[in-house]
Design a protein around this motif. Structure first.
Motif, PDB file in Angstrom:
ATOM      1  N   GLN A 116       1.000  -1.261   0.041  1.00 28.38           N
ATOM      2  CA  GLN A 116       0.084   0.124   0.088  1.00 28.38           C
ATOM      3  C   GLN A 116       0.761   1.185   0.072  1.00 28.38           C
ATOM      4  O   GLN A 116       0.582   2.428  -0.544  1.00 28.38           O
ATOM      5  CB  GLN A 116      -1.004   0.221   1.060  1.00 28.38           C
ATOM      6  CG  GLN A 116      -0.647   0.113   2.611  1.00 28.38           C
ATOM      7  CD  GLN A 116      -0.113   1.381   2.717  1.00 28.38           C
ATOM      8  OE1 GLN A 116      -0.455   2.615   2.343  1.00 28.38           O
ATOM      9  NE2 GLN A 116       0.886   1.523   3.943  1.00 28.38           N
ATOM     10  N   SER A 117       2.038   1.222   0.776  1.00 34.49           N
ATOM     11  CA  SER A 117       2.706   2.424   0.651  1.00 34.49           C
ATOM     12  C   SER A 117       3.635   2.486  -0.738  1.00 34.49           C
ATOM     13  O   SER A 117       4.023   3.776  -0.948  1.00 34.49           O
ATOM     14  CB  SER A 117       4.116   2.322   1.836  1.00 34.49           C
ATOM     15  OG  SER A 117       4.847   1.138   1.381  1.00 34.49           O
ATOM     16  N   LEU A 118       3.587   1.457  -1.547  1.00 31.84           N
ATOM     17  CA  LEU A 118       4.189   1.853  -2.862  1.00 31.84           C
ATOM     18  C   LEU A 118       3.184   1.833  -3.892  1.00 31.84           C
ATOM     19  O   LEU A 118       3.609   2.303  -5.162  1.00 31.84           O
ATOM     20  CB  LEU A 118       5.007   0.499  -3.030  1.00 31.84           C
ATOM     21  CG  LEU A 118       6.191  -0.212  -2.560  1.00 31.84           C
ATOM     22  CD1 LEU A 118       6.781  -1.284  -2.563  1.00 31.84           C
ATOM     23  CD2 LEU A 118       7.486   0.972  -2.965  1.00 31.84           C
ATOM     24  N   ILE A 119       2.081   2.062  -3.543  1.00 31.95           N
ATOM     25  CA  ILE A 119       1.039   1.829  -4.641  1.00 31.95           C
ATOM     26  C   ILE A 119       0.999   3.011  -5.572  1.00 31.95           C
ATOM     27  O   ILE A 119       0.702   2.878  -6.925  1.00 31.95           O
ATOM     28  CB  ILE A 119      -0.658   1.684  -3.965  1.00 31.95           C
ATOM     29  CG1 ILE A 119      -1.362   0.949  -5.215  1.00 31.95           C
ATOM     30  CG2 ILE A 119      -0.846   2.978  -3.512  1.00 31.95           C
ATOM     31  CD1 ILE A 119      -1.462  -0.428  -5.346  1.00 31.95           C
ATOM     32  N   HIS A 120       1.154   4.368  -5.198  1.00 35.08           N
ATOM     33  CA  HIS A 120       1.297   5.579  -6.133  1.00 35.08           C
ATOM     34  C   HIS A 120       2.567   5.628  -6.458  1.00 35.08           C
ATOM     35  O   HIS A 120       3.278   6.839  -6.910  1.00 35.08           O
ATOM     36  CB  HIS A 120       0.802   6.772  -5.356  1.00 35.08           C
ATOM     37  CG  HIS A 120       1.425   7.024  -4.067  1.00 35.08           C
ATOM     38  ND1 HIS A 120       1.654   5.959  -3.080  1.00 35.08           N
ATOM     39  CD2 HIS A 120       2.050   8.014  -3.443  1.00 35.08           C
ATOM     40  CE1 HIS A 120       2.109   6.497  -2.098  1.00 35.08           C
ATOM     41  NE2 HIS A 120       2.766   7.677  -2.252  1.00 35.08           N
ATOM     42  N   ASP A 121       3.643   4.581  -6.385  1.00 34.91           N
ATOM     43  CA  ASP A 121       5.018   4.741  -6.665  1.00 34.91           C
ATOM     44  C   ASP A 121       5.750   5.782  -6.312  1.00 34.91           C
ATOM     45  O   ASP A 121       6.287   6.602  -7.212  1.00 34.91           O
ATOM     46  CB  ASP A 121       4.927   4.834  -8.571  1.00 34.91           C
ATOM     47  CG  ASP A 121       6.339   4.223  -8.916  1.00 34.91           C
ATOM     48  OD1 ASP A 121       7.103   3.677  -8.368  1.00 34.91           O
ATOM     49  OD2 ASP A 121       6.610   4.364 -10.297  1.00 34.91           O
ATOM     50  N   PRO A 122       5.778   6.221  -4.980  1.00 34.79           N
ATOM     51  CA  PRO A 122       6.474   7.466  -4.794  1.00 34.79           C
ATOM     52  C   PRO A 122       7.928   7.137  -4.946  1.00 34.79           C
ATOM     53  O   PRO A 122       8.475   5.965  -4.807  1.00 34.79           O
ATOM     54  CB  PRO A 122       6.096   7.541  -3.227  1.00 34.79           C
ATOM     55  CG  PRO A 122       5.885   6.031  -2.816  1.00 34.79           C
ATOM     56  CD  PRO A 122       5.297   5.241  -3.853  1.00 34.79           C
ATOM     57  N   PRO A 123       8.897   8.380  -4.721  1.00 37.89           N
ATOM     58  CA  PRO A 123      10.153   8.108  -4.824  1.00 37.89           C
ATOM     59  C   PRO A 123      10.844   7.991  -3.732  1.00 37.89           C
ATOM     60  O   PRO A 123      11.867   7.530  -3.338  1.00 37.89           O
ATOM     61  CB  PRO A 123      10.735   9.518  -5.433  1.00 37.89           C
ATOM     62  CG  PRO A 123       9.437  10.750  -5.047  1.00 37.89           C
ATOM     63  CD  PRO A 123       8.348   9.740  -5.191  1.00 37.89           C
ATOM     64  N   ILE A 124       9.926   8.336  -2.410  1.00 37.11           N
ATOM     65  CA  ILE A 124      10.472   8.092  -1.063  1.00 37.11           C
ATOM     66  C   ILE A 124       9.598   7.195  -0.216  1.00 37.11           C
ATOM     67  O   ILE A 124       8.039   7.418  -0.205  1.00 37.11           O
ATOM     68  CB  ILE A 124      10.354   9.416  -0.276  1.00 37.11           C
ATOM     69  CG1 ILE A 124      11.288  10.614  -1.110  1.00 37.11           C
ATOM     70  CG2 ILE A 124      10.772   9.467   0.970  1.00 37.11           C
ATOM     71  CD1 ILE A 124      11.252  12.066  -0.805  1.00 37.11           C
ATOM     72  N   LEU A 125      10.261   6.250   0.442  1.00 35.18           N
ATOM     73  CA  LEU A 125       9.412   5.493   1.494  1.00 35.18           C
ATOM     74  C   LEU A 125       9.910   5.574   3.011  1.00 35.18           C
ATOM     75  O   LEU A 125      11.116   5.809   3.008  1.00 35.18           O
ATOM     76  CB  LEU A 125       9.722   3.912   1.218  1.00 35.18           C
ATOM     77  CG  LEU A 125       8.898   3.173   0.041  1.00 35.18           C
ATOM     78  CD1 LEU A 125       9.199   1.758   0.297  1.00 35.18           C
ATOM     79  CD2 LEU A 125       7.391   3.551   0.257  1.00 35.18           C
ATOM     80  N   ILE A 126       8.854   5.942   3.641  1.00 32.50           N
ATOM     81  CA  ILE A 126       9.217   6.031   5.229  1.00 32.50           C
ATOM     82  C   ILE A 126       8.571   4.916   5.978  1.00 32.50           C
ATOM     83  O   ILE A 126       7.288   4.641   5.811  1.00 32.50           O
ATOM     84  CB  ILE A 126       8.678   7.203   5.636  1.00 32.50           C
ATOM     85  CG1 ILE A 126       9.687   8.474   4.865  1.00 32.50           C
ATOM     86  CG2 ILE A 126       8.952   7.584   7.251  1.00 32.50           C
ATOM     87  CD1 ILE A 126       9.297   9.855   5.577  1.00 32.50           C
ATOM     88  N   LEU A 127       9.337   4.079   6.219  1.00 30.00           N
ATOM     89  CA  LEU A 127       8.770   2.711   7.192  1.00 30.00           C
ATOM     90  C   LEU A 127       9.208   2.779   8.659  1.00 30.00           C
ATOM     91  O   LEU A 127      10.228   2.737   8.881  1.00 30.00           O
ATOM     92  CB  LEU A 127       9.412   1.564   6.509  1.00 30.00           C
ATOM     93  CG  LEU A 127       9.658   1.596   5.033  1.00 30.00           C
ATOM     94  CD1 LEU A 127      10.314   0.353   4.357  1.00 30.00           C
ATOM     95  CD2 LEU A 127       8.199   1.561   4.243  1.00 30.00           C
ATOM     96  N   ASP A 128       8.218   2.440   9.453  1.00 30.44           N
ATOM     97  CA  ASP A 128       8.425   2.673  10.857  1.00 30.44           C
ATOM     98  C   ASP A 128       8.405   1.450  11.586  1.00 30.44           C
ATOM     99  O   ASP A 128       7.504   0.823  11.590  1.00 30.44           O
ATOM    100  CB  ASP A 128       7.483   3.429  11.625  1.00 30.44           C
ATOM    101  CG  ASP A 128       7.768   4.017  12.943  1.00 30.44           C
ATOM    102  OD1 ASP A 128       8.783   3.642  13.581  1.00 30.44           O
ATOM    103  OD2 ASP A 128       6.834   4.602  13.741  1.00 30.44           O
TER     104      ASP A 128
END
Ligand code: ADP
Length: 332
Positions: free
Chosen positions: A145-157
């Motif tokens: 779900q965090s990748l679904i919009h193909d963002p250039p930045i991922l923040i994972l807690d």
């Protein structure tokens, strides 16, 4: 990609984030390492626009997190500590729902869903309800779900928190793969996690950044001096007189003498290769060398030095046990 300057946030009397500054660049997997309560989640929630700050600034891909939150959110995928999953939804239904939440154009939705299923290894569970998934698969779905919009930045807690050793390995591998293309900032209180996954580490303690560098840089900065263990068969008094004269030796201590072999611990400055120089001294004097061993500092020493020792000792014990489990698993 991310620029944070003097970011500060308090909850009543608790200063959770205290003048935190750092940069993060494209192509990095950046580990945010610190004991529980250090301020990791608070920082991440500010960067993802879920929380305001009291002072300081932060920009993501050039957009101010306080003034352009919509633009920031478009460019960030966020996996909070507990993934926001609806257990009675089906996996596909949920991913489809997330494409709508992210307002992806209809024409792109199918392709994005296919892509995240592929990246996150979800093909085997797409027919299932989320409630039926193991914790490992739920975490993969959270990543999806965090990748679904193909963002250039991922923040994972704390993306591996609560997973078993083989699931941890899977998620770490996934993070490394995703990190080939995107900036990934992930938090953890587990030391072995950062050495296994990151190119750079920020260590945070009591709301402050106390170290910033690659794991190797942090180790060499913290070492300051090198410790070499050496055992020599030779005239002990002469050996010790020589040790005292060597300019790169800041201190030596005699450990023991057994069967005419004297063992020493040598503290040496880092500018020179102490082990090599000691070897030459022994050879030039015609003594014999029976042991020459460098003691290597590791990231754990750095972490213990920079954070609350009592607390982190328990943590590092736990992570060592966990690392053993993972190694056993790798071997199997
Ligand atoms: P971490 O993610 O490193 O475990 P947090 O950012 O969650 O740290 O917490 C930092 C500090 O802020 C801790 O002392 C925590 O107790 C406090 N804190 C976090 N959230 C709240 C809140 N909503 N209300 C009050 N104190 C909080």
């Amino acid at each position: 990609m991310i620029e944070v300057r003097e970011l500060t946030k308090s909850y009543g009397p608790t200063v959770a984030v205290n003048k935190v500054s750092f940069d993060a660049h494209a192509g990095e997997v950046l580990g945010f390492l610190g004991p529980n309560g250090a301020g990791k989640t608070t920082t991440m929630r500010i960067l993802t626009c879920y929380l305001s700050a009291d002072a300081g600034s932060a920009t993501v891909a050039g957009y101010d997190v306080f003034e352009a939150s919509v633009e920031v959110r478009k460019r960030i995928g966020y996996l909070p500590e507990s993934a926001p999953l609806y257990t009675d939804m089906g996996v596909l239904e949920y991913l489809n729902f997330m494409t709508q939440v992210r307002q992806l154009p209809k024409s792109e939705r199918k392709e994005r869903i296919r892509s995240v299923i592929d990246t996150c290894g979800l093909a085997g569970v797409i027919q299932k309800d989320i409630g039926e998934l193991s914790k490992g698969y739920r975490q993969r779905l959270g990543l999806a779900q965090s990748l679904i919009h193909d963002p250039p930045i991922l923040i994972l807690d704390e993306p591996t928190s609560g997973l078993d050793p083989s699931q941890i390995i899977e998620i770490r591998n996934l993070i490394r793969d995703i990190g080939q293309e995107k900036l990934v900032l992930f938090s953890t209180h587990i030391l072995s996690e950062v050495s296994a996954t990151c190119n750079r580490v920020l260590i945070i303690n009591n709301g402050k950044i106390v170290a910033n560098g690659t794991p190797d840089e942090l180790v060499s900065q913290a070492k300051g001096e090198e410790i070499v263990h050496i055992a020599i068969r030779g005239p002990q008094e002469e050996v010790e007189a020589q040790l005292s004269e060597l300019d790169f030796v800041s201190q030596w201590t005699h450990a023991e003498t057994t069967d005419g072999i004297a063992a020493y611990q040598i503290n040496a400055t880092q500018e020179r290769n102490a082990a090599e120089e000691l070897f030459h001294v022994v050879v030039q004097n015609g003594w014999s060398l029976t042991e020459l061993r460098k003691e290597s500092a590791d990231l754990e020493d750095v972490f213990l030095n920079l954070t609350d020792k009592e607390y982190t000792q328990t943590q590092s014990q736990q992570s060592a046990e966990q690392a053993d489990d993972i190694n056993d698993n790798d071997d199997a």
